[in-house]
Scaffold this motif. Structure first.
Motif, PDB file in Angstrom:
ATOM      1  N   SER A 115      -8.711  -5.714   0.305  1.00  0.00           N
ATOM      2  CA  SER A 115      -8.882  -5.665   1.765  1.00  0.00           C
ATOM      3  C   SER A 115      -7.554  -5.949   2.450  1.00  0.00           C
ATOM      4  O   SER A 115      -6.586  -6.382   1.806  1.00  0.00           O
ATOM      5  N   GLY A 116      -7.542  -5.773   3.760  1.00  0.00           N
ATOM      6  CA  GLY A 116      -6.358  -6.097   4.539  1.00  0.00           C
ATOM      7  C   GLY A 116      -6.048  -7.591   4.511  1.00  0.00           C
ATOM      8  O   GLY A 116      -4.882  -7.999   4.457  1.00  0.00           O
ATOM      9  N   SER A 117      -7.088  -8.402   4.529  1.00  0.00           N
ATOM     10  CA  SER A 117      -6.865  -9.852   4.495  1.00  0.00           C
ATOM     11  C   SER A 117      -6.204 -10.270   3.182  1.00  0.00           C
ATOM     12  O   SER A 117      -5.280 -11.086   3.160  1.00  0.00           O
ATOM     13  N   TYR A 149      -3.230  -9.519  14.740  1.00  0.00           N
ATOM     14  CA  TYR A 149      -4.380  -9.678  13.841  1.00  0.00           C
ATOM     15  C   TYR A 149      -3.992  -9.227  12.438  1.00  0.00           C
ATOM     16  O   TYR A 149      -3.551  -8.091  12.248  1.00  0.00           O
ATOM     17  N   HIS A 150      -4.173 -10.129  11.464  1.00  0.00           N
ATOM     18  CA  HIS A 150      -3.821  -9.793  10.086  1.00  0.00           C
ATOM     19  C   HIS A 150      -4.917 -10.178   9.109  1.00  0.00           C
ATOM     20  O   HIS A 150      -4.650 -10.332   7.920  1.00  0.00           O
ATOM     21  N   GLY A 151      -6.156 -10.357   9.608  1.00  0.00           N
ATOM     22  CA  GLY A 151      -7.258 -10.637   8.704  1.00  0.00           C
ATOM     23  C   GLY A 151      -7.846 -12.019   8.913  1.00  0.00           C
ATOM     24  O   GLY A 151      -7.442 -12.750   9.823  1.00  0.00           O
ATOM     25  N   GLU A 222       2.110  -5.850  13.370  1.00  0.00           N
ATOM     26  CA  GLU A 222       1.492  -4.530  13.414  1.00  0.00           C
ATOM     27  C   GLU A 222       2.392  -3.607  14.247  1.00  0.00           C
ATOM     28  O   GLU A 222       2.938  -4.043  15.262  1.00  0.00           O
ATOM     29  N   ASP A 255       2.385  -4.299   9.209  1.00  0.00           N
ATOM     30  CA  ASP A 255       0.959  -4.329   8.880  1.00  0.00           C
ATOM     31  C   ASP A 255       0.336  -3.009   9.337  1.00  0.00           C
ATOM     32  O   ASP A 255      -0.001  -2.837  10.503  1.00  0.00           O
ATOM     33  N   VAL A 257      -2.486  -1.656   8.437  1.00  0.00           N
ATOM     34  CA  VAL A 257      -3.903  -1.570   8.077  1.00  0.00           C
ATOM     35  C   VAL A 257      -4.653  -0.633   9.029  1.00  0.00           C
ATOM     36  O   VAL A 257      -5.504   0.143   8.589  1.00  0.00           O
ATOM     37  N   ILE A 258      -4.313  -0.646  10.318  1.00  0.00           N
ATOM     38  CA  ILE A 258      -4.931   0.300  11.260  1.00  0.00           C
ATOM     39  C   ILE A 258      -4.083   1.563  11.403  1.00  0.00           C
ATOM     40  O   ILE A 258      -4.594   2.678  11.382  1.00  0.00           O
ATOM     41  N   LYS A 284      -8.104  -0.386   5.218  1.00  0.00           N
ATOM     42  CA  LYS A 284      -8.890   0.470   6.119  1.00  0.00           C
ATOM     43  C   LYS A 284      -8.792   1.974   5.792  1.00  0.00           C
ATOM     44  O   LYS A 284      -9.484   2.461   4.921  1.00  0.00           O
TER      45      LYS A 284
HETATM   46  C1  LIG Z   1      -8.561  -5.244   9.913  1.00  0.00           C
HETATM   47  C2  LIG Z   1      -7.155  -5.703   9.803  1.00  0.00           C
HETATM   48  C3  LIG Z   1      -6.743  -6.575   8.789  1.00  0.00           C
HETATM   49  C4  LIG Z   1      -7.719  -7.218   7.851  1.00  0.00           C
HETATM   50  O1  LIG Z   1      -8.341  -6.301   7.017  1.00  0.00           O
HETATM   51  P1  LIG Z   1      -9.734  -6.678   6.323  1.00  0.00           P
HETATM   52  O2  LIG Z   1      -9.970  -5.499   5.432  1.00  0.00           O
HETATM   53  O3  LIG Z   1     -10.739  -6.861   7.410  1.00  0.00           O
HETATM   54  O4  LIG Z   1      -9.527  -7.921   5.556  1.00  0.00           O
HETATM   55  C5  LIG Z   1      -5.406  -6.876   8.686  1.00  0.00           C
HETATM   56  N1  LIG Z   1      -4.511  -6.352   9.528  1.00  0.00           N
HETATM   57  C6  LIG Z   1      -4.866  -5.517  10.527  1.00  0.00           C
HETATM   58  C7  LIG Z   1      -3.809  -4.958  11.421  1.00  0.00           C
HETATM   59  C8  LIG Z   1      -6.202  -5.189  10.713  1.00  0.00           C
HETATM   60  O5  LIG Z   1      -6.565  -4.407  11.721  1.00  0.00           O
END
Ligand SMILES: *Cc1c(COP(=O)(O)O)cnc(C)c1O
Length: 455
Positions: A115-117, A149-151, A222, A255, A257-258, A284
């Motif tokens: 996961s991202g976290s 936001y990083h999890g 991010e 980051d 993730v998005i 994600k």
């Molecule tokens: C959602 C998100 C995370 C965390 O990812 P999870 O899969 O929910 O653990 C980390 N960084 C960013 C930028 C996110 O949007």
């Protein structure tokens, strides 16, 4: 079972993430039963446009048989094996190679997470391990941003700059420092966006001066803040951040993730904003959410040090889970074969941006912004002054969110900011329908806030 029965069972046994359980149970959850393309159906048969791609992750849309088939076949062949003890498997090999191909040139190595976290926690350990291996163990502090936001793990929530999260459980952990965010609409005051972007970037320099570059491992951010409210930094921000990280010998972590896997119309957000990070966090959109998987990509410079530093005492049972890797491989193949990222950049992105930005004409909208297929609307009772609402922050956002669902569109509310991030495969007609729902929602919400006397 009826919807009422399903709600009662859910309330009896299920603790929801980021939810006030008592309030939620009193109201009753929505039961989502199926999805196809960009649409969801709930247990009452309502069909809605998923304007959030699930949780910003279903980039290729729902119902992609290629992914389902790839996963089913992998599960029959080898549902699980680990990658710890001198072993690997075909999906992990294939996904590593594909990731090296789709990421910017210096990225050729990946560490898999679930996961991202988990990627965030991995990166905290990895950057400290990196500097220790270079005989700089004191370079351990990580600088991140308020409202990032990083999890939600201890590490992820600590890197994040969410006050409400820090207030529960004694966060952040030591060694993490937060600086200002590049949120011009909310915090730019009288500065122009470009002036404010420079100011916000130089907050990094000021923090480094205060702490000492000899103590700092990395800057962690991010490309655009997602959960914080789709905060798109001014054009001056990222080049200045890049300069500071290089001048001060600090690793730059992006980051993704998005932003990763096409959200901005480039494969990665750092490419959209034109900077060159040392480390990428991914999750994600890597699998479009069909199965949970994440990863950490390191540039060749970082990889060389890590590879020569002996054992990295870190890993997850599900690092490189075969079925999750198979889902990601199938997803990336779809993104490539259908030219989905280029389509966001050249076709559907510009098409939707034009219509979304026009929502700024609504009396309730202080700013409309969008990059690729991710955008936001700032709601205000007074466009000229960008005033906030005379009620608790988030009240008007929630009112608007509820109208939106009733009108057939999932939009998310962060504070009093409405957020949109539809699947990247959305059609022109579906964008038109989405915009019509959003307009009607703003009209409904505007009537309601006037009725309540908020304007
Ligand atoms: C959602 C998100 C995370 C965390 O990812 P999870 O899969 O929910 O653990 C980390 N960084 C960013 C930028 C996110 O949007």
């Amino acid at each position: 079972m009826t919807t009422a029965q399903l709600r009662a069972l859910d309330a009896a046994h299920h603790l929801h993430p980021f939810s006030d359980t008592k309030g939620l149970n009193a109201e009753g959850v929505r039961v989502i039963v199926k999805a196809q393309g960009v649409h969801l159906w709930d247990s009452d048969g309502n069909k809605v446009i998923d304007g959030m791609s699930g949780l910003w992750n279903v980039n290729v849309g729902y119902g992609r048989e290629e992914i389902v088939e790839a996963v089913a076949q992998q599960m029959r062949e080898l549902p699980f094996y680990n990658t710890f003890f001198k072993t690997t498997h075909l999906p992990a090999i294939e996904l590593s190679r594909l990731l090296a191909e789709v990421t910017p040139a210096p990225f050729n190595h990946v560490f898999f997470t679930g996961s991202g976290s988990e990627s965030s926690d991995t990166i905290i350990r990895l950057v400290r391990h990196y500097w220790a291996a270079r005989d700089r163990p004191d370079k351990a502090v990580i600088i991140a941003r308020r409202n990032g936001y990083h999890g939600s793990t201890m590490g992820g929530a600590s890197l994040g700059g969410m006050g409400l999260m820090h207030a529960q459980g004694g966060l952040p952990i030591p060694g993490i420092v937060h600086i200002a965010q590049p949120y011009w609409y909310g915090e730019g005051g009288d500065l122009s966006p470009d002036e404010f972007g420079l100011w916000a970037a130089r907050e990094l320099e000021r923090a480094i001066d205060e702490i000492g570059a000899d103590s700092i491992a990395a800057f962690y951010a991010e490309p655009l803040q997602g959960a914080g409210g789709v905060i798109i930094p001014p054009a001056t921000y990222w080049p200045e951040i890049q300069r500071i990280c290089r001048d001060r010998n600090i690793l730059l972590v992006s980051d993704e993730v998005i932003c990763g896997f096409g959200r901005t119309g480039e494969w990665f957000g750092c490419q959209y904003f034109g900077y060159e990070p040392d480390i990428l966090s991914i999750a994600k959109g890597i699998s479009s959410g069909y199965l949970p998987i994440g990863g950490v990509m390191v540039s060749d410079k970082v990889a060389e040090t890590i590879i020569n530093a002996g054992e990295f005492h870190h890993g997850y049972t599900y690092s490189g889970h075969p079925a999750a890797c198979a889902a990601a491989v199938a997803n990336i193949r779809i993104l490539r074969a259908e030219g989905i990222v280029e389509r966001v950049r050249d076709d559907i992105g510009p098409y939707m941006q034009k219509r979304w930005l026009a929502l700024a004409d609504h009396p309730m909208v202080g700013e409309a912004r969008m990059v690729g297929l991710v955008g936001a609307l700032e709601l205000t009772p007074n466009k000229a002054t960008r005033a906030s609402w005379p009620v608790e922050t988030g009240t008007v956002g929630l009112i608007t969110r509820d109208f939106s669902f009733r009108n057939g569109l999932v939009m998310r509310a962060t504070r009093d900011t409405m957020i949109i991030a539809p699947p990247l495969v959305i059609s022109h007609d579906e964008v038109d329908a989405l915009i019509a729902c959003a307009k009607k929602t703003l009209d409904d919400a505007w009537t309601e806030v006037k009725r309540r006397g908020y304007v």
